[in-house]
Scaffold this active site. Structure first.
Site, mmCIF file in Angstrom:
data_model
loop_
_atom_site.group_PDB
_atom_site.id
_atom_site.type_symbol
_atom_site.label_atom_id
_atom_site.label_comp_id
_atom_site.label_asym_id
_atom_site.label_seq_id
_atom_site.Cartn_x
_atom_site.Cartn_y
_atom_site.Cartn_z
ATOM 1 N N GLY A 11 0.838 -1.206 0.000
ATOM 2 C CA GLY A 11 0.000 0.000 0.000
ATOM 3 C C GLY A 11 0.868 1.250 0.000
ATOM 4 N N VAL A 24 17.966 8.117 -3.787
ATOM 5 C CA VAL A 24 18.626 8.452 -5.064
ATOM 6 C C VAL A 24 19.768 9.450 -4.828
ATOM 7 C CG1 VAL A 24 18.265 9.600 -7.301
ATOM 8 C CG2 VAL A 24 16.610 7.907 -6.462
ATOM 9 N N ARG A 72 0.762 -5.014 -5.151
ATOM 10 C CA ARG A 72 0.818 -6.174 -4.240
ATOM 11 C C ARG A 72 0.934 -7.374 -5.173
ATOM 12 N NH1 ARG A 72 -0.529 -4.312 0.879
ATOM 13 N NH2 ARG A 72 -2.085 -2.656 0.988
ATOM 14 N N ASP A 103 5.432 -4.681 6.321
ATOM 15 C CA ASP A 103 6.015 -5.979 6.684
ATOM 16 C C ASP A 103 5.810 -7.048 5.611
ATOM 17 O OD1 ASP A 103 3.321 -6.168 7.198
ATOM 18 O OD2 ASP A 103 3.529 -7.026 9.203
ATOM 19 N N GLY A 104 4.724 -6.960 4.843
ATOM 20 C CA GLY A 104 4.504 -7.912 3.753
ATOM 21 C C GLY A 104 5.606 -7.769 2.698
ATOM 22 N N THR A 125 4.242 2.567 5.640
ATOM 23 C CA THR A 125 2.841 2.119 5.652
ATOM 24 C C THR A 125 2.070 3.004 6.621
ATOM 25 O OG1 THR A 125 1.312 0.420 6.499
ATOM 26 C CG2 THR A 125 3.553 0.267 7.278
ATOM 27 N N ASP A 127 -0.237 2.103 8.446
ATOM 28 C CA ASP A 127 -0.690 1.309 9.600
ATOM 29 C C ASP A 127 0.252 1.397 10.809
ATOM 30 O OD1 ASP A 127 -2.797 0.565 8.050
ATOM 31 O OD2 ASP A 127 -2.264 -1.549 7.888
ATOM 32 N N ASP A 129 2.491 -0.589 11.670
ATOM 33 C CA ASP A 129 2.572 -1.886 12.347
ATOM 34 C C ASP A 129 3.882 -2.630 12.051
ATOM 35 O OD1 ASP A 129 1.955 -2.233 9.700
ATOM 36 O OD2 ASP A 129 0.480 -3.804 10.002
ATOM 37 N N ARG A 154 -17.329 15.762 14.171
ATOM 38 C CA ARG A 154 -17.669 16.151 15.539
ATOM 39 C C ARG A 154 -18.578 17.392 15.528
ATOM 40 N NH1 ARG A 154 -16.626 15.908 20.711
ATOM 41 N NH2 ARG A 154 -14.968 14.383 20.879
ATOM 42 N N ARG A 162 -25.854 13.718 17.954
ATOM 43 C CA ARG A 162 -25.842 12.377 17.357
ATOM 44 C C ARG A 162 -24.678 11.522 17.825
ATOM 45 N NH1 ARG A 162 -27.572 14.091 11.223
ATOM 46 N NH2 ARG A 162 -29.785 13.651 11.502
ATOM 47 N N ARG A 171 -5.402 -2.713 9.107
ATOM 48 C CA ARG A 171 -5.864 -4.077 8.868
ATOM 49 C C ARG A 171 -5.664 -4.987 10.071
ATOM 50 N NH1 ARG A 171 -4.258 -5.943 3.192
ATOM 51 N NH2 ARG A 171 -2.285 -5.166 3.980
ATOM 52 N N LYS A 213 -23.792 14.483 28.334
ATOM 53 C CA LYS A 213 -23.204 14.515 26.975
ATOM 54 C C LYS A 213 -24.290 14.261 25.949
ATOM 55 C CE LYS A 213 -18.385 13.354 27.052
ATOM 56 N NZ LYS A 213 -17.333 12.525 26.547
ATOM 57 N N GLU A 222 -10.565 -0.765 11.094
ATOM 58 C CA GLU A 222 -11.215 -1.705 10.156
ATOM 59 C C GLU A 222 -10.900 -3.163 10.480
ATOM 60 O OE1 GLU A 222 -9.618 -1.308 6.154
ATOM 61 O OE2 GLU A 222 -7.576 -1.471 6.896
ATOM 62 N N LYS A 243 -24.753 7.114 13.249
ATOM 63 C CA LYS A 243 -24.389 7.478 11.867
ATOM 64 C C LYS A 243 -23.005 6.909 11.583
ATOM 65 C CE LYS A 243 -28.002 9.965 11.129
ATOM 66 N NZ LYS A 243 -29.040 9.469 10.221
ATOM 67 N N TYR A 249 -9.758 5.149 1.626
ATOM 68 C CA TYR A 249 -8.467 5.407 0.971
ATOM 69 C C TYR A 249 -8.009 6.853 1.039
ATOM 70 C CZ TYR A 249 -8.501 0.651 -0.599
ATOM 71 O OH TYR A 249 -8.482 -0.711 -0.618
HETATM 72 O O1 F6P Z 1 -1.445 -1.629 4.655
HETATM 73 C C1 F6P Z 1 -2.010 -0.373 4.600
HETATM 74 C C2 F6P Z 1 -3.458 -0.445 4.237
HETATM 75 O O2 F6P Z 1 -3.849 0.858 3.899
HETATM 76 C C3 F6P Z 1 -4.385 -1.038 5.300
HETATM 77 O O3 F6P Z 1 -4.697 -0.124 6.314
HETATM 78 C C4 F6P Z 1 -5.560 -1.451 4.459
HETATM 79 O O4 F6P Z 1 -6.301 -2.451 5.088
HETATM 80 C C5 F6P Z 1 -4.896 -1.978 3.249
HETATM 81 O O5 F6P Z 1 -3.689 -1.264 3.112
HETATM 82 C C6 F6P Z 1 -5.682 -1.836 1.979
HETATM 83 O O6 F6P Z 1 -4.972 -2.460 0.959
HETATM 84 P P1 F6P Z 1 -5.261 -2.374 -0.606
HETATM 85 O O7 F6P Z 1 -4.639 -1.114 -1.099
HETATM 86 O O8 F6P Z 1 -4.581 -3.565 -1.182
HETATM 87 O O9 F6P Z 1 -6.744 -2.366 -0.756
#
Ligand code: F6P
Length: 319
Positions: A11, A24, A72, A103-104, A125, A127, A129, A154, A162, A171, A213, A222, A243, A249
């Site tokens: 990603g 570079v 990917r 990491d992938g 990334t 994330d 992570d 907000r 609401r 992920r 409140k 997600e 809501k 993205y």
């Molecule tokens: O790894 C980053 C990330 O944005 C995650 O948060 C998300 O679940 C995933 O990529 C979405 O991946 P793709 O671009 O393959 O839909």
């Protein structure tokens, strides 16, 4: 070492271009030739190399996305794909590779390293992570993008009294969700790292309504649950009508923050220096603001923990 290549994989994340630029320019500063690989490992297997000079990476430091493009790749996970990548590197006489990704992507880099290719990874990334670095490139920008959106939600949540559920990316990790929750003053956060109890959440919402409140914000990662599922569970268990907003993205785009731009520049340059020093199969990162190299393998073997102080902070400050 005479000639190296750089690619972005997985990603995209804001700041990847600043990292490419740093790789570079540091390489050329150190008298190396540099090639950009188009479309990540797909381009590595197909020999899609493009010679890069300092001016080719001019004007990209503040641009989101990745000028090298990314993918990917399932093909690269096969032995055939790995061998194709190694053979096209050999044909182009490339002696070292810098991989910018999560990491992938590092798992793929490790497989190249195991087959004798000198590789250094740069964590990129949204994330956050990746073990071995406090922050990954792109995470700070995504956090700020999500926060801007949540602040707007907000406003309308408060005008209409609401309950809002906002789903952010992540992920397998809750870094974005947790930090957005703290920074936006959300009432509750749901992350994959922590057990979730719908009864407890309904109770919290009930208490907060009782204490005066009128509106509430729930942030969900997600990877823990979709906002739509959370809405249904709140309706079923507590009769709440929430809501839903899925940020999606939009969190991956945009100009990198100063934090990400500086981080990417530092890591890009450091990666080339480590490659020249003879480090192999490592990733670069920052730990407590200092530059650090660690084995690529440790980036996915452990799990980077959420800061428990922040987890508690959401509970403490949302009364
Ligand atoms: O790894 C980053 C990330 O944005 C995650 O948060 C998300 O679940 C995933 O990529 C979405 O991946 P793709 O671009 O393959 O839909």
């Amino acid at each position: 070492m005479r000639r190296i290549a750089v690619l972005t994989s997985g990603g995209d994340a804001p700041g990847m271009n600043a990292a490419i630029r740093a790789v570079v320019r540091t390489a050329i500063y150190r008298k190396l030739e540099v090639y950009g690989v188009l479309q990540g490992y797909e381009g590595l297997m197909d020999g899609a190399f493009q010679r890069l000079e300092p001016r080719d990476v001019g004007g990209i430091i503040h641009r989101g996305g990745t000028v090298l493009r990314t993918a990917r790749s399932e093909r690269f996970k096969t032995e055939e794909g790995l061998l194709a990548a190694i053979s096209s590197m050999e044909k182009a006489e490339i002696d070292g590779l810098v991989v910018i990704g999560g990491d992938g992507s590092f798992k793929g880099a490790w497989e190249l390293h195991r087959r004798g290719v000198p590789v250094v990874g740069i964590p990129g990334t949204i994330d956050n992570d990746v073990v071995g670095t406090d922050e990954t490139i792109g995470y700070d920008t995504a956090l700020n993008t999500a926060l801007e959106a949540v602040k707007k939600l907000r406003d309308t949540a408060s005008s209409h009294d609401r309950l809002f559920i906002v789903e952010v990316m992540g992920r397998e990790a809750g870094f974005l969700a947790l930090n957005v929750a703290v920074a936006s003053g959300a009432e509750f956060v749901v992350v994959p790292e922590r057990k979730f109890d719908i009864g407890f959440l309904c109770d919290r919402l009930h208490q907060s309504r009782k204490s005066g409140k009128q509106h509430s914000l729930i942030i969900v990662a997600e990877g823990a649950m979709s906002a739509v599922e959370m809405k249904a569970r709140l309706q079923d268990t507590g009769g709440y009508d929430a809501k839903v907003t899925v940020l999606g993205y939009i969190q991956r785009g945009g100009s990198p923050t100063s934090f990400d731009t500086i981080l990417a520049s530092r890591l890009g340059s450091f990666a080339v220096e480590r490659l020249l020093e003879g480090d192999r199969g490592i990733m670069v990162g920052t730990v407590c603001h200092g530059m650090k190299a660690s084995p690529l393998k440790s980036s996915w073997e452990g799990r980077k923990p959420l800061n428990p102080e922040l987890v508690e902070l959401v509970d403490k400050l949302s009364i």
